[in-house]
Design an enzyme around this catalytic site. Structure first.
Site, PDB file in Angstrom:
ATOM      1  N   ARG A  37       0.836  -1.212   0.000  1.00  0.00           N
ATOM      2  CA  ARG A  37       0.000   0.000   0.000  1.00  0.00           C
ATOM      3  C   ARG A  37       0.866   1.255   0.000  1.00  0.00           C
ATOM      4  NH1 ARG A  37      -2.735  -0.299   6.041  1.00  0.00           N
ATOM      5  NH2 ARG A  37      -0.897  -1.138   7.094  1.00  0.00           N
ATOM      6  N   ASP A  62      -3.474  -1.106  -2.315  1.00  0.00           N
ATOM      7  CA  ASP A  62      -4.103  -1.070  -0.983  1.00  0.00           C
ATOM      8  C   ASP A  62      -5.354  -1.927  -1.081  1.00  0.00           C
ATOM      9  OD1 ASP A  62      -5.595  -0.584   1.292  1.00  0.00           O
ATOM     10  OD2 ASP A  62      -5.155   1.562   1.333  1.00  0.00           O
ATOM     11  N   ASN A  89      -2.359 -12.346   1.399  1.00  0.00           N
ATOM     12  CA  ASN A  89      -1.505 -12.338   2.597  1.00  0.00           C
ATOM     13  C   ASN A  89      -1.737 -11.118   3.492  1.00  0.00           C
ATOM     14  OD1 ASN A  89       1.219 -12.832   4.129  1.00  0.00           O
ATOM     15  ND2 ASN A  89       1.375 -10.771   3.277  1.00  0.00           N
ATOM     16  N   TYR A 165      -9.119 -10.357  15.511  1.00  0.00           N
ATOM     17  CA  TYR A 165      -8.249 -11.131  14.612  1.00  0.00           C
ATOM     18  C   TYR A 165      -8.810 -12.534  14.378  1.00  0.00           C
ATOM     19  CZ  TYR A 165      -3.946 -13.144  12.724  1.00  0.00           C
ATOM     20  OH  TYR A 165      -3.018 -13.761  11.930  1.00  0.00           O
ATOM     21  N   SER A 168     -12.017 -12.547  12.421  1.00  0.00           N
ATOM     22  CA  SER A 168     -11.795 -12.190  11.011  1.00  0.00           C
ATOM     23  C   SER A 168     -11.200 -13.381  10.258  1.00  0.00           C
ATOM     24  CB  SER A 168     -10.895 -10.957  10.886  1.00  0.00           C
ATOM     25  OG  SER A 168      -9.552 -11.271  11.212  1.00  0.00           O
ATOM     26  N   LYS A 169     -10.306 -14.122  10.901  1.00  0.00           N
ATOM     27  CA  LYS A 169      -9.716 -15.272  10.207  1.00  0.00           C
ATOM     28  C   LYS A 169     -10.723 -16.426  10.073  1.00  0.00           C
ATOM     29  CE  LYS A 169      -5.559 -13.612   9.334  1.00  0.00           C
ATOM     30  NZ  LYS A 169      -5.007 -13.455   7.968  1.00  0.00           N
TER      31      LYS A 169
HETATM   32  N1  LIG Z   1       3.168 -13.458  12.207  1.00  0.00           N
HETATM   33  C1  LIG Z   1       2.519 -14.527  12.601  1.00  0.00           C
HETATM   34  O1  LIG Z   1       2.924 -15.217  13.565  1.00  0.00           O
HETATM   35  C2  LIG Z   1       1.275 -14.982  11.861  1.00  0.00           C
HETATM   36  C3  LIG Z   1       0.634 -16.169  12.280  1.00  0.00           C
HETATM   37  C4  LIG Z   1      -0.487 -16.621  11.582  1.00  0.00           C
HETATM   38  C5  LIG Z   1      -0.953 -15.900  10.484  1.00  0.00           C
HETATM   39  N2  LIG Z   1      -0.326 -14.742  10.092  1.00  0.00           N
HETATM   40  C6  LIG Z   1      -0.865 -14.037   8.924  1.00  0.00           C
HETATM   41  O2  LIG Z   1       0.156 -13.891   7.948  1.00  0.00           O
HETATM   42  C7  LIG Z   1      -0.099 -12.718   7.140  1.00  0.00           C
HETATM   43  C8  LIG Z   1       1.143 -11.864   7.116  1.00  0.00           C
HETATM   44  O3  LIG Z   1       1.468 -11.528   8.459  1.00  0.00           O
HETATM   45  P1  LIG Z   1       2.899 -10.970   8.885  1.00  0.00           P
HETATM   46  O4  LIG Z   1       3.262 -11.671  10.131  1.00  0.00           O
HETATM   47  O5  LIG Z   1       3.818 -10.944   7.727  1.00  0.00           O
HETATM   48  O6  LIG Z   1       2.457  -9.475   9.286  1.00  0.00           O
HETATM   49  P2  LIG Z   1       3.200  -8.080   9.123  1.00  0.00           P
HETATM   50  O7  LIG Z   1       4.663  -8.278   9.261  1.00  0.00           O
HETATM   51  O8  LIG Z   1       2.486  -7.164  10.044  1.00  0.00           O
HETATM   52  O9  LIG Z   1       2.895  -7.683   7.605  1.00  0.00           O
HETATM   53  C9  LIG Z   1       1.574  -7.425   7.204  1.00  0.00           C
HETATM   54  C10 LIG Z   1       1.591  -6.978   5.766  1.00  0.00           C
HETATM   55  O10 LIG Z   1       0.233  -6.678   5.383  1.00  0.00           O
HETATM   56  C11 LIG Z   1       0.238  -5.408   4.780  1.00  0.00           C
HETATM   57  N3  LIG Z   1      -1.047  -4.714   4.822  1.00  0.00           N
HETATM   58  C12 LIG Z   1      -1.816  -4.408   5.901  1.00  0.00           C
HETATM   59  N4  LIG Z   1      -2.897  -3.710   5.508  1.00  0.00           N
HETATM   60  C13 LIG Z   1      -2.823  -3.596   4.162  1.00  0.00           C
HETATM   61  C14 LIG Z   1      -3.622  -2.970   3.177  1.00  0.00           C
HETATM   62  N5  LIG Z   1      -4.743  -2.306   3.482  1.00  0.00           N
HETATM   63  N6  LIG Z   1      -3.241  -3.075   1.863  1.00  0.00           N
HETATM   64  C15 LIG Z   1      -2.107  -3.728   1.518  1.00  0.00           C
HETATM   65  N7  LIG Z   1      -1.285  -4.294   2.422  1.00  0.00           N
HETATM   66  C16 LIG Z   1      -1.641  -4.237   3.720  1.00  0.00           C
HETATM   67  C17 LIG Z   1       1.309  -4.635   5.541  1.00  0.00           C
HETATM   68  O11 LIG Z   1       1.653  -3.442   4.835  1.00  0.00           O
HETATM   69  P3  LIG Z   1       2.303  -2.143   5.597  1.00  0.00           P
HETATM   70  O12 LIG Z   1       3.783  -2.413   5.673  1.00  0.00           O
HETATM   71  O13 LIG Z   1       1.948  -1.012   4.719  1.00  0.00           O
HETATM   72  O14 LIG Z   1       1.660  -2.066   6.955  1.00  0.00           O
HETATM   73  C18 LIG Z   1       2.404  -5.689   5.554  1.00  0.00           C
HETATM   74  O15 LIG Z   1       3.058  -5.755   4.315  1.00  0.00           O
HETATM   75  C19 LIG Z   1      -1.313 -12.032   7.779  1.00  0.00           C
HETATM   76  O16 LIG Z   1      -2.473 -12.377   7.061  1.00  0.00           O
HETATM   77  C20 LIG Z   1      -1.327 -12.623   9.182  1.00  0.00           C
HETATM   78  O17 LIG Z   1      -2.618 -12.587   9.750  1.00  0.00           O
HETATM   79  C21 LIG Z   1       0.785 -14.277  10.748  1.00  0.00           C
END
Ligand SMILES: NC(=O)c1ccc[n+]([C@@H]2O[C@H](COP(=O)([O-])OP(=O)(O)OC[C@H]3O[C@@H](n4cnc5c(N)ncnc54)[C@H](OP(=O)(O)O)[C@@H]3O)[C@@H](O)[C@H]2O)c1
Length: 248
Positions: A37, A62, A89, A165, A168-169
């Protein structure tokens, strides 16, 4: 000229899991469209992958914006004429205020904004890009969920409540099954998976696994053969040494 590589779109791929998935898909010869975004964040991520010798394209996206998704879709159509792989993602997990950790106190606005990004945006992007899969009768959609959204396990698990969270999931899981059902016979395979607890900005530094490890199942689901899994929920492969199904 038609691009001979498979074309993959990864939402929210400037950092964390999305970035790791983009790198892995690119490493196996898939043409990744990295999206973010914030344009400068996305271009920095693309630059990093280019410095590793990976050929990645970039476009701003976005997922919560109708306009942004429409502009992105038009660009994809003009640039490639099709999409092969969509990794939904992008996600948020708002836990910075104590009241957000209980259903009794969570702000409805927090629920709304989390559903907007994690559920409605996933639907928005899928609705926009599925026609670009249907044009060539091929598609793989990978939705990032979490074990924390398994209704079958929710009563006995040890995870934090995190109501906006988790609910939503649950929506992501429901969307996955219903979308898969609607797309039966179209050779567009839709599945969800839990990447495990990873060291990302969302997961924090105490998480046991890396985003690279969490990305493995995404690659598996993004490259399923025709007739492969449809409408299923998978765990992170690294934990079990292979694809393992979770209960919804
Ligand atoms: N981390 C974990 O332990 C974990 C566990 C289970 C599932 N997940 C899932 O894995 C996925 C990735 O998580 P992550 O850990 O990599 O999280 P993260 O490091 O917080 O990264 C989230 C990403 O989503 C982007 N994003 C958020 N809102 C957006 C929007 N409106 N448009 C476009 N991009 C947007 C963020 O962009 P910005 O940089 O601009 O904010 C960032 O690139 C998520 O769906 C999360 O729920 C994560």
């Amino acid at each position: 000229m038609t691009n001979p590589k498979k074309i993959a779109v990864v939402t929210g791929s400037n950092r964390g899991l999305g970035y790791a998935i983009s790198r892995k898909l690119s490493q196996i010869g898939i043409q990744v469209v990295l999206t973010s975004r914030n344009e400068s964040d996305g271009l920095a991520a693309k630059q990093q992958l280019s410095s590793e010798g990976l050929d990645v394209n970039y476009h701003i996206l976005d997922v919560t914006s109708d306009r942004s998704v429409a502009q992105f879709t038009q660009w994809l159509e003009e640039t490639y004429g099709r999409v092969d792989i969509l990794v939904n993602n992008a996600g948020i997990n708002p836990t910075n205020k104590p009241e957000e950790s209980s259903l009794l106190t969570v702000q409805l606005e927090t629920m709304r904004s989390t559903f907007d990004t994690n559920v409605l945006a996933l639907l928005r992007v899928s609705q926009a890009l599925i026609p670009l899969m249907k044009v060539h009768n091929y598609g793989r959609i990978v939705n990032i969920s979490t074990e924390m959204a398994s209704l079958a396990a929710i009563t006995s698990d040890f995870y934090p409540l995190a109501p906006s969270y988790r609910l939503s999931k649950l929506g992501v899981n429901g969307l996955t099954v219903l979308l898969a059902k609607e797309l039966l016979g179209a050779n567009i395979l839709v599945n969800a998976y839990s990447p495990g607890w990873m060291k990302t900005d969302m997961g924090g530094e105490n998480a046991p696994f890396t985003a690279e490890e969490g990305a493995e199942t995404a690659v598996y689901l993004a490259t399923l053969p025709d007739g492969g899994a449809q409408g299923l929920f998978f765990a992170e492969m690294r934990k079990f040494g292979g694809p393992i199904q979770l209960q919804w």
